[in-house]
Scaffold this motif. Structure first.
Motif, PDB file in Angstrom:
ATOM      1  N   ARG A 152       0.826  -1.214   0.000  1.00  0.00           N
ATOM      2  CA  ARG A 152       0.000   0.000   0.000  1.00  0.00           C
ATOM      3  C   ARG A 152       0.857   1.261   0.000  1.00  0.00           C
ATOM      4  O   ARG A 152       0.504   2.263  -0.625  1.00  0.00           O
ATOM      5  CB  ARG A 152      -0.905   0.012   1.251  1.00  0.00           C
ATOM      6  CG  ARG A 152      -2.079  -0.944   1.140  1.00  0.00           C
ATOM      7  CD  ARG A 152      -2.901  -0.925   2.424  1.00  0.00           C
ATOM      8  NE  ARG A 152      -4.063  -1.795   2.295  1.00  0.00           N
ATOM      9  CZ  ARG A 152      -4.874  -2.110   3.302  1.00  0.00           C
ATOM     10  NH1 ARG A 152      -4.634  -1.604   4.509  1.00  0.00           N
ATOM     11  NH2 ARG A 152      -5.911  -2.892   3.112  1.00  0.00           N
ATOM     12  N   LEU A 153       1.970   1.200   0.713  1.00  0.00           N
ATOM     13  CA  LEU A 153       2.845   2.367   0.802  1.00  0.00           C
ATOM     14  C   LEU A 153       3.707   2.539  -0.449  1.00  0.00           C
ATOM     15  O   LEU A 153       4.466   3.507  -0.562  1.00  0.00           O
ATOM     16  CB  LEU A 153       3.745   2.250   2.039  1.00  0.00           C
ATOM     17  CG  LEU A 153       3.042   2.509   3.379  1.00  0.00           C
ATOM     18  CD1 LEU A 153       3.836   1.930   4.540  1.00  0.00           C
ATOM     19  CD2 LEU A 153       2.840   4.015   3.593  1.00  0.00           C
ATOM     20  N   HIS A 187       1.292  -0.924  13.295  1.00  0.00           N
ATOM     21  CA  HIS A 187       0.488  -0.012  12.478  1.00  0.00           C
ATOM     22  C   HIS A 187      -0.570  -0.808  11.683  1.00  0.00           C
ATOM     23  O   HIS A 187      -1.699  -0.353  11.531  1.00  0.00           O
ATOM     24  CB  HIS A 187       1.406   0.756  11.523  1.00  0.00           C
ATOM     25  CG  HIS A 187       0.769   1.960  10.916  1.00  0.00           C
ATOM     26  ND1 HIS A 187       0.233   2.981  11.665  1.00  0.00           N
ATOM     27  CD2 HIS A 187       0.564   2.314   9.608  1.00  0.00           C
ATOM     28  CE1 HIS A 187      -0.263   3.910  10.848  1.00  0.00           C
ATOM     29  NE2 HIS A 187      -0.083   3.531   9.602  1.00  0.00           N
ATOM     30  N   VAL A 191      -4.041   0.617  12.687  1.00  0.00           N
ATOM     31  CA  VAL A 191      -4.508   1.682  11.783  1.00  0.00           C
ATOM     32  C   VAL A 191      -4.738   1.172  10.350  1.00  0.00           C
ATOM     33  O   VAL A 191      -5.843   1.270   9.809  1.00  0.00           O
ATOM     34  CB  VAL A 191      -3.496   2.861  11.766  1.00  0.00           C
ATOM     35  CG1 VAL A 191      -3.933   3.943  10.783  1.00  0.00           C
ATOM     36  CG2 VAL A 191      -3.354   3.459  13.169  1.00  0.00           C
ATOM     37  N   CYS A 192      -3.697   0.635   9.756  1.00  0.00           N
ATOM     38  CA  CYS A 192      -3.806   0.216   8.349  1.00  0.00           C
ATOM     39  C   CYS A 192      -4.252  -1.244   8.285  1.00  0.00           C
ATOM     40  O   CYS A 192      -3.533  -2.114   7.812  1.00  0.00           O
ATOM     41  CB  CYS A 192      -2.471   0.412   7.640  1.00  0.00           C
ATOM     42  SG  CYS A 192      -2.584   0.226   5.857  1.00  0.00           S
ATOM     43  N   PRO A 197      -8.622   0.407   6.331  1.00  0.00           N
ATOM     44  CA  PRO A 197      -7.516   1.250   6.814  1.00  0.00           C
ATOM     45  C   PRO A 197      -8.011   2.626   7.236  1.00  0.00           C
ATOM     46  O   PRO A 197      -8.838   3.228   6.551  1.00  0.00           O
ATOM     47  CB  PRO A 197      -6.592   1.360   5.593  1.00  0.00           C
ATOM     48  CG  PRO A 197      -7.400   0.944   4.423  1.00  0.00           C
ATOM     49  CD  PRO A 197      -8.446   0.009   4.936  1.00  0.00           C
ATOM     50  N   ALA A 198      -7.515   3.090   8.385  1.00  0.00           N
ATOM     51  CA  ALA A 198      -7.951   4.385   8.924  1.00  0.00           C
ATOM     52  C   ALA A 198      -6.979   5.468   8.465  1.00  0.00           C
ATOM     53  O   ALA A 198      -6.210   6.024   9.270  1.00  0.00           O
ATOM     54  CB  ALA A 198      -8.025   4.305  10.439  1.00  0.00           C
ATOM     55  N   CYS A 199      -7.022   5.799   7.187  1.00  0.00           N
ATOM     56  CA  CYS A 199      -6.074   6.772   6.623  1.00  0.00           C
ATOM     57  C   CYS A 199      -6.206   8.133   7.304  1.00  0.00           C
ATOM     58  O   CYS A 199      -5.240   8.899   7.348  1.00  0.00           O
ATOM     59  CB  CYS A 199      -6.298   6.920   5.119  1.00  0.00           C
ATOM     60  SG  CYS A 199      -6.231   5.357   4.226  1.00  0.00           S
ATOM     61  N   CYS A 202      -3.694   8.262  10.144  1.00  0.00           N
ATOM     62  CA  CYS A 202      -2.427   7.593   9.835  1.00  0.00           C
ATOM     63  C   CYS A 202      -1.286   8.613   9.794  1.00  0.00           C
ATOM     64  O   CYS A 202      -1.384   9.641   9.125  1.00  0.00           O
ATOM     65  CB  CYS A 202      -2.542   6.897   8.478  1.00  0.00           C
ATOM     66  SG  CYS A 202      -0.982   6.194   7.914  1.00  0.00           S
ATOM     67  N   VAL A 204       1.457   8.527   8.317  1.00  0.00           N
ATOM     68  CA  VAL A 204       2.222   8.638   7.063  1.00  0.00           C
ATOM     69  C   VAL A 204       1.299   8.817   5.852  1.00  0.00           C
ATOM     70  O   VAL A 204       1.700   8.547   4.720  1.00  0.00           O
ATOM     71  CB  VAL A 204       3.142   7.403   6.863  1.00  0.00           C
ATOM     72  CG1 VAL A 204       4.256   7.399   7.903  1.00  0.00           C
ATOM     73  CG2 VAL A 204       2.366   6.088   6.915  1.00  0.00           C
ATOM     74  N   SER A 205       0.084   9.307   6.079  1.00  0.00           N
ATOM     75  CA  SER A 205      -0.874   9.394   4.960  1.00  0.00           C
ATOM     76  C   SER A 205      -0.377  10.319   3.842  1.00  0.00           C
ATOM     77  O   SER A 205      -0.634  10.069   2.670  1.00  0.00           O
ATOM     78  CB  SER A 205      -2.254   9.838   5.460  1.00  0.00           C
ATOM     79  OG  SER A 205      -2.160  11.095   6.051  1.00  0.00           O
ATOM     80  N   CYS A 208       1.765   8.292   1.452  1.00  0.00           N
ATOM     81  CA  CYS A 208       1.233   6.999   1.019  1.00  0.00           C
ATOM     82  C   CYS A 208       0.407   7.141  -0.264  1.00  0.00           C
ATOM     83  O   CYS A 208      -0.613   7.838  -0.271  1.00  0.00           O
ATOM     84  CB  CYS A 208       0.361   6.413   2.126  1.00  0.00           C
ATOM     85  SG  CYS A 208      -0.422   4.865   1.650  1.00  0.00           S
ATOM     86  N   SER A 210      -1.609   5.138  -1.503  1.00  0.00           N
ATOM     87  CA  SER A 210      -2.930   4.499  -1.388  1.00  0.00           C
ATOM     88  C   SER A 210      -3.874   5.259  -0.462  1.00  0.00           C
ATOM     89  O   SER A 210      -5.023   4.842  -0.277  1.00  0.00           O
ATOM     90  CB  SER A 210      -2.774   3.078  -0.826  1.00  0.00           C
ATOM     91  OG  SER A 210      -1.824   2.350  -1.548  1.00  0.00           O
ATOM     92  N   ALA A 211      -3.405   6.360   0.108  1.00  0.00           N
ATOM     93  CA  ALA A 211      -4.205   7.059   1.128  1.00  0.00           C
ATOM     94  C   ALA A 211      -5.588   7.438   0.607  1.00  0.00           C
ATOM     95  O   ALA A 211      -5.707   8.018  -0.481  1.00  0.00           O
ATOM     96  CB  ALA A 211      -3.460   8.314   1.590  1.00  0.00           C
ATOM     97  N   PHE A 214      -9.901   3.956  -0.710  1.00  0.00           N
ATOM     98  CA  PHE A 214     -10.637   2.759  -0.319  1.00  0.00           C
ATOM     99  C   PHE A 214     -12.129   3.082  -0.320  1.00  0.00           C
ATOM    100  O   PHE A 214     -12.504   4.250  -0.128  1.00  0.00           O
ATOM    101  CB  PHE A 214     -10.175   2.292   1.066  1.00  0.00           C
ATOM    102  CG  PHE A 214      -8.726   1.865   1.090  1.00  0.00           C
ATOM    103  CD1 PHE A 214      -8.367   0.549   0.831  1.00  0.00           C
ATOM    104  CD2 PHE A 214      -7.715   2.802   1.326  1.00  0.00           C
ATOM    105  CE1 PHE A 214      -7.027   0.167   0.834  1.00  0.00           C
ATOM    106  CE2 PHE A 214      -6.389   2.431   1.316  1.00  0.00           C
ATOM    107  CZ  PHE A 214      -6.039   1.104   1.070  1.00  0.00           C
TER     108      PHE A 214
HETATM  109  S1  SF4 Z   1      -2.553   6.196   4.451  1.00  0.00           S
HETATM  110 FE1  SF4 Z   1      -1.640   4.345   3.560  1.00  0.00          FE
HETATM  111  S2  SF4 Z   1      -0.494   3.436   5.260  1.00  0.00           S
HETATM  112 FE2  SF4 Z   1      -1.900   4.907   6.150  1.00  0.00          FE
HETATM  113  S3  SF4 Z   1      -3.727   3.742   6.698  1.00  0.00           S
HETATM  114 FE3  SF4 Z   1      -4.067   4.564   4.624  1.00  0.00          FE
HETATM  115  S4  SF4 Z   1      -3.363   2.964   3.213  1.00  0.00           S
HETATM  116 FE4  SF4 Z   1      -2.511   2.496   5.250  1.00  0.00          FE
END
Ligand code: SF4
Length: 221
Positions: A152-153, A187, A191-192, A197-199, A202, A204-205, A208, A210-211, A214
């Motif tokens: 994802r990252l 994490h 969170v992820c 995932p709880a972006c 997060c 590091v959103s 990321c 993939s932030a 979803f």
């Molecule tokens: S931002 Fe990326 S690492 Fe963070 S929860 Fe969402 S998908 Fe996962």
């Protein structure tokens, strides 16, 4: 495709932040020797650490050395580890591993990766858990959370654990491998998560790719 230098910078910043976010992240399996940790790690496949700790709290009172496990009747060991799931395979692996340690390694858990990989039921992930937690060696631990998050990252395009491990080892300084692996696991649990995932909370959103991509974020402005 992201240039190599930018990927490296991003990976290092992600590692810095996640290690800071989970300063106490470490292996949660209970053990009092490298051998006990190896047994616990084999039992932890597809099982929670809490359940493994519950099982080994009792099991390690009865058996805690390769000799003990090599001697223990298979049916008795199966019964003891039944609640960790896949108990037939796990009991067979623990017994086979114990016998090989006695026959080929003087009864000691090896340090080198190549030696670990000769043991039944032991793959790179298991070896890296033991090498890190029991011997303090640096290692990238590609458990299910790590694999999902690394994808994802956008830190790797590979799907195979050994290749993901190699990619991350190449991106990050050695001293961060173990704390980063543990932080990724924490994490991934907190969170992820796999399904949702709880972006929005997060750390590091902003780094990321993939932030917020979803289904549960579809209505987000
Ligand atoms: S931002 Fe990326 S690492 Fe963070 S929860 Fe969402 S998908 Fe996962």
């Amino acid at each position: 495709m992201e240039p190599e230098e930018s990927l490296r910078e991003r990976a290092r910043e992600i590692a810095r932040r996640l290690i800071r976010e989970y300063p106490d992240a470490k292996c949660r399996l209970a053990f009092s020797s490298p051998f006990e940790l190896l047994v616990a790690t084999i039992l932890a496949a597809q099982c929670t650490d809490d359940m493994v700790n519950k099982v080994t709290a009792d099991l390690f009172k009865r058996a805690s050395t390769p000799e003990d496990f090599a001697r223990m009747p298979l049916a008795q060991l199966q019964k003891a580890v039944r609640s960790t799931g896949f108990y037939r395979n796990k009991a067979k692996a623990v017994k086979g591993m114990s016998k090989m340690l006695l026959e080929d390694f003087d009864g000691r858990v090896p340090v080198e990766m190549d030696d670990f990989l000769k043991l039944p039921g032991v793959a790179r992930k298991t070896a890296n858990v033991v090498r890190t937690a029991a011997y303090g060696l640096p290692a990238i631990i590609t458990d299910t959370h790590f694999i999902r998050l690394a994808g994802r990252l956008g830190l790797t395009k590979n799907k195979r654990p050994d290749k993901i491990e190699a990619d991350l080892c190449a991106l990050l300084p050695e001293e961060t491998w173990s704390p980063f692996s543990h932080a990724m696991l924490f994490h991934g649990r907190a969170v992820c998560t796999a399904k949702k995932p709880a972006c929005d909370r997060c750390a590091v959103s902003d780094l990321c790719p993939s932030a917020f991509k979803f289904p549960h974020f579809e209505d987000r402005p």
